[in-house]
Design an enzyme around this catalytic site. Structure first.
Site, mmCIF file in Angstrom:
data_model
loop_
_atom_site.group_PDB
_atom_site.id
_atom_site.type_symbol
_atom_site.label_atom_id
_atom_site.label_comp_id
_atom_site.label_asym_id
_atom_site.label_seq_id
_atom_site.Cartn_x
_atom_site.Cartn_y
_atom_site.Cartn_z
ATOM 1 C CG HIS A 139 -0.404 0.054 2.531
ATOM 2 N ND1 HIS A 139 -0.128 1.235 3.190
ATOM 3 C CD2 HIS A 139 -0.040 -0.937 3.395
ATOM 4 C CE1 HIS A 139 0.359 0.968 4.400
ATOM 5 N NE2 HIS A 139 0.436 -0.345 4.547
ATOM 6 C CG ASP A 141 -2.859 4.190 2.735
ATOM 7 O OD1 ASP A 141 -2.349 3.093 2.372
ATOM 8 O OD2 ASP A 141 -3.795 4.238 3.556
ATOM 9 C CG ASP A 171 2.942 0.422 7.807
ATOM 10 O OD1 ASP A 171 2.413 -0.100 6.808
ATOM 11 O OD2 ASP A 171 2.290 0.761 8.820
ATOM 12 C CD GLU A 205 -3.020 -1.461 5.590
ATOM 13 O OE1 GLU A 205 -3.089 -2.432 6.350
ATOM 14 O OE2 GLU A 205 -2.566 -0.361 5.959
ATOM 15 C CG ASP A 232 -0.463 -7.211 2.074
ATOM 16 O OD1 ASP A 232 0.296 -6.266 1.801
ATOM 17 O OD2 ASP A 232 -1.606 -7.042 2.566
#
Ligand SMILES: CCCCCCCC/C=C\CCCCCCCC(=O)N[C@@H](CC(C)C)C(=O)O
Ligand SMILES: [Zn+2]
Ligand SMILES: [Zn+2]
Length: 519
Positions: A139, A141, A171, A205, A232
């Site tokens: 992800h 965001d 992250d 996410e 993931d």
């Protein structure tokens, strides 16, 4: 995991009692560990020989990959809520990847689609339609990061002492960028994959993935697509986690906990604070949530993957922990108590309850008409939403408290992780190739939630693994302060994906010679 004191007391217990059994078990264990190293002939499956492209990058490529990540970090793609996301930064990210990965956007066998304006879906058409496709997921965001407490501004992407600092460095912009980077480098070397795959980059996410991952999954489902496996975030190389266990081990999350946001509410008559009733809505609710905090949910050790994780790590420990861990049929109760001691391992053995919001009161001299508390529960794989709700009601045991389930979902099913599980074995093999220092791979559980959960309709093999090493300190920087990644770790992540994509170009699942040869 085991605190030094707790491990020592377990050791003392052991010494006091079952010496004979222990000696026999030591012998068995020695026999097992003697055959531990894996034979070299199992290396490099997937593409072999001349068609294999080595993961060697020039100085110029290494500089370019680091600069591309830094620029991505400088874009504040923050999700505050589903309704409040930084669309300017997300659009800028879309332009950035077009600029730094030109091959990806101009190769005939790659299709790029933008979903819901800011998410990206790449379809890489492989040459062999018999091979079932897979997906690499990340992800773009990030969670908010106010400047306070950071050594460098969180959206500066500054390089310091071999690290790139900033929100998203672990992250999860590292993954988004590393996946695209690995593919770009492969394309520059004229690579054509045999197995088709998808790259999916969600843009929301951090606020549940409703418009990113969920829409992409629905789109693929509408096209009748099924995926062999998905990789993931949510599992890592764990470094320095367990006292007495010097070597890093790989944690592939094969499931993730369920979740529930539950609002508790108490209403009472408002009035003048000079004549208060015996109990106010605030007092009643505070007592209720305090009971919840003081009454942990049942310890489910043995009903999830935690027991098999420990058994698989056993051979890596010295005496007495090795004996304890290989004999959890006796030592399970002690071990489950040890695991309860730290928040991370406690989260593995039970449903957790976190009191996250508390609202009440309208003026200093008004008895409040209502009080509301929101609790965030993470549900152990052996429990369900209704079971957990029932326990909450019983612990609160007060009819004046009303419940509103804001949202809830059950734990994710365990993805296959046996010798036939292609995705799991592919990860294991690539881990062994790229991280030779890692001597154990365990099927763990992700205590947080990921975008992977939106893909259950199109794949049974959901694996959560980021090829980066994290220690307990770096875990604290998730959504916290001074998130950073070493440049070397990022290069290794790119190399890992470069190898994994090539390793996936095979029909057969690698077969270990025997259980002892397994990582
Ligand atoms: C023996 C060693 C024990 C170590 C235990 C550590 C367990 C590690 C497993 C997972 C690590 C957490 C990974 C974080 C990914 C979660 C991303 C996230 O924050 N997701 C949100 C989603 C929500 C729907 C907005 C969340 O709140 O979970
Ligand atoms: Zn994340
Ligand atoms: Zn996150």
């Amino acid at each position: 995991m085991a605190e030094p004191g707790a491990a020592a007391s377990a050791g003392r217990l052991l010494a006091m009692g079952v010496t004979g059994t222990v000696l026999a078990l030591v012998a068995v264990l020695l026999l097992r560990t003697a055959t531990f190293p894996e034979p070299d002939e199992l290396r490099g499956w997937g593409r072999t020989g001349a068609s294999r492209i080595p993961a060697q990058f020039s100085e110029a490529e290494r500089t370019a990959m680091k600069e591309a990540l830094k620029e991505a970090i400088q874009m504040p793609t923050v999700s505050f809520s589903s309704e409040n996301i930084n669309t300017t930064a997300l659009a800028e990210f879309g332009e950035h990847i077009r600029k730094v990965f030109p091959f990806l956007f101009s190769t005939s066998f790659i299709q790029h689609e933008v979903v819901e304006q800011y998410s990206h879906l790449f379809t890489i058409h492989g040459s062999d339609p018999k091979l079932e496709p897979y997906m690499l997921l990340a992800h773009i965001d990030v969670v908010p990061a106010p400047n306070d407490g950071w050594e460098v501004p969180p959206f500066s992407g500054l390089e310091r002492d071999g690290f790139i600092y900033g929100r998203g460095t672990i992250d999860n912009k590292n993954s988004a960028m590393a996946i695209l980077q690995a593919m770009e480098l492969l394309l520059r070397r004229n690579y054509v994959p045999q197995r088709s795959f998808y790259i999916s980059l969600g843009h929301d996410e951090e606020v549940s993935g409703t418009y990113g991952a969920q829409k992409i999954a629905a789109l693929l489902e509408s096209r009748g697509i099924e995926l062999s496996f998905i990789i993931d975030e949510g599992g890592y190389i764990m470094d320095d986690f367990i006292p007495g266990f010097e070597k890093p081990f790989a944690w592939i999350s094969v499931s993730e906990k369920g979740g529930m946001n539950l609002m508790l509410q108490v209403d009472s008559d408002p009035g003048h604070s000079s004549m208060p009733p015996k109990e106010t809505s605030i007092g009643i609710l505070a007592a209720a949530v305090s009971r919840l905090e003081k009454t942990p949910m049942p310890n489910m050790f043995g009903y999830g993957t935690e027991k098999s994780i420990l058994e698989q790590l056993a051979g890596q420990f010295g005496f007495p922990l090795n004996i304890i861990l290989t004999n959890l049929w006796i030592f399970g109760p002690i071990m489950s108590r040890i695991l309860e001691k730290s928040p991370a391992t406690n989260a593995m053995v039970r449903t957790t309850v976190a009191l996250t919001m508390f609202n009440s009161g309208i003026k200093v001299n008004v008895i409040p008409p209502t009080a509301q508390a929101t609790i965030n529960l993470r549900i152990h794989p052996a429990q369900t939403v209704p079971e957990v709700l029932e326990i909450v009601r019983n612990v609160v045991a007060d009819d004046r408290v009303r419940y509103h389930v804001l949202n809830a979902f059950d734990p994710l099913p365990l993805s296959p992780h046996d010798n036939e599980a292609f995705g799991y074995q592919l990860l294991k093999r690539t881990i062994r190739d790229v991280f030779p220092e890692v001597t154990a791979v365990v099927p763990g559980i992700c205590v947080g939630n990921t975008d992977a959960r939106h893909y259950t309709n199109i794949s049974k093999g959901l694996y959560r693994f980021n090829p980066i090493a994290l220690n307990p300190q770096s875990f604290k920087s998730f959504h916290g302060l001074n998130e950073k990644i070493s440049i070397q770790a990022y290069e290794t992540q790119v190399a890992f994906l470069f190898e994994l994509i090539q390793n996936a170009d095979t029909e057969k699942v690698p077969r270990p010679h025997s259980a002892e040869h397994e990582l």
